[in-house]
Enzyme design. Structure first.
Site, PDB file in Angstrom:
ATOM      1  N   GLU A 172      54.325  84.231  69.332  1.00 23.67           N
ATOM      2  CA  GLU A 172      54.126  85.350  68.798  1.00 23.67           C
ATOM      3  C   GLU A 172      52.463  85.846  68.609  1.00 23.67           C
ATOM      4  O   GLU A 172      52.208  86.661  68.704  1.00 23.67           O
ATOM      5  CB  GLU A 172      54.761  85.708  67.689  1.00 23.67           C
ATOM      6  CG  GLU A 172      56.154  85.939  67.860  1.00 23.67           C
ATOM      7  CD  GLU A 172      56.999  86.345  66.655  1.00 23.67           C
ATOM      8  OE1 GLU A 172      57.805  87.137  66.586  1.00 23.67           O
ATOM      9  OE2 GLU A 172      56.870  85.448  65.731  1.00 23.67           O
ATOM     10  N   LYS A 225      60.624  95.839  65.847  1.00 23.35           N
ATOM     11  CA  LYS A 225      60.057  94.667  66.731  1.00 23.35           C
ATOM     12  C   LYS A 225      61.103  94.454  67.856  1.00 23.35           C
ATOM     13  O   LYS A 225      61.885  93.567  67.783  1.00 23.35           O
ATOM     14  CB  LYS A 225      60.115  93.525  65.788  1.00 23.35           C
ATOM     15  CG  LYS A 225      59.221  92.516  66.211  1.00 23.35           C
ATOM     16  CD  LYS A 225      59.004  91.401  65.256  1.00 23.35           C
ATOM     17  CE  LYS A 225      58.455  89.918  65.487  1.00 23.35           C
ATOM     18  NZ  LYS A 225      58.095  89.219  64.667  1.00 23.35           N
TER      19      LYS A 225
END
Length: 119
Positions: free
Chosen positions: A21, A99
Site C-alpha cells: 500500500e 478505501k
C-alpha cells in the site's frame, strides 16, 4: 445546523499498513459534511459569509496527498483537524474515508470509516 456536503472526492495516495500500500498506493474516496450557519450567505448571496468548498477541497487534497498514514482513522482525524483550523465558520465536520481497494482476500464493495468532530 446547516450543512455543506461534499461527496465522492477522489484522491490517489499511499496510506495503509501493508508495504504494498505504501509503494503502489490506491484510491481513497472522501465524503465531507461541514456544519455551519448558511443563513447570512443565503440572504446576502455573499461568498464571504460562507465557506468556499473549492478551498476546503484544496486543503483536504493537501492532507491526503502530502502525508502518509498507516490508518485511515488517522487520515480522517487530520482532515477534520485541518478543516476546523482553517475554516473558522465550520462548527462541526463529519469526515468519511472510503478505501474501496483495501487489500483483503474477501469480496466487498467498500471499507470506510466515519468520524465527527466539533469545536
Amino acid at each position: 445546523m446547516d450543512k455543506i456536503v461534499i461527496k465522492g472526492a477522489v484522491f490517489y495516495a499511499y496510506h495503509g499498513v501493508l508495504p504494498e500500500e505504501k509503494v503502489l498506493g490506491q484510491k481513497f474516496i472522501l465524503d465531507l459534511e461541514l456544519g455551519l450557519s448558511l443563513e447570512a450567505a443565503g440572504k446576502r448571496d455573499d461568498l464571504t459569509q460562507t465557506v468556499s468548498y473549492k478551498e476546503v477541497l484544496e486543503a483536504v487534497e493537501d492532507v491526503v496527498v502530502n502525508n502518509r498514514f498507516n490508518l485511515i482513522e488517522a487520515l480522517a482525524e487530520k482532515i477534520a483537524q485541518r478543516i476546523l483550523a482553517d475554516f473558522p465558520r465550520v462548527l462541526e465536520v463529519k469526515v468519511t474515508v472510503h478505501k474501496p481497494g483495501a487489500p483483503l482476500p474477501q469480496s466487498f464493495s467498500d471499507v470506510y470509516i466515519e468520524i465527527k468532530r466539533s469545536r
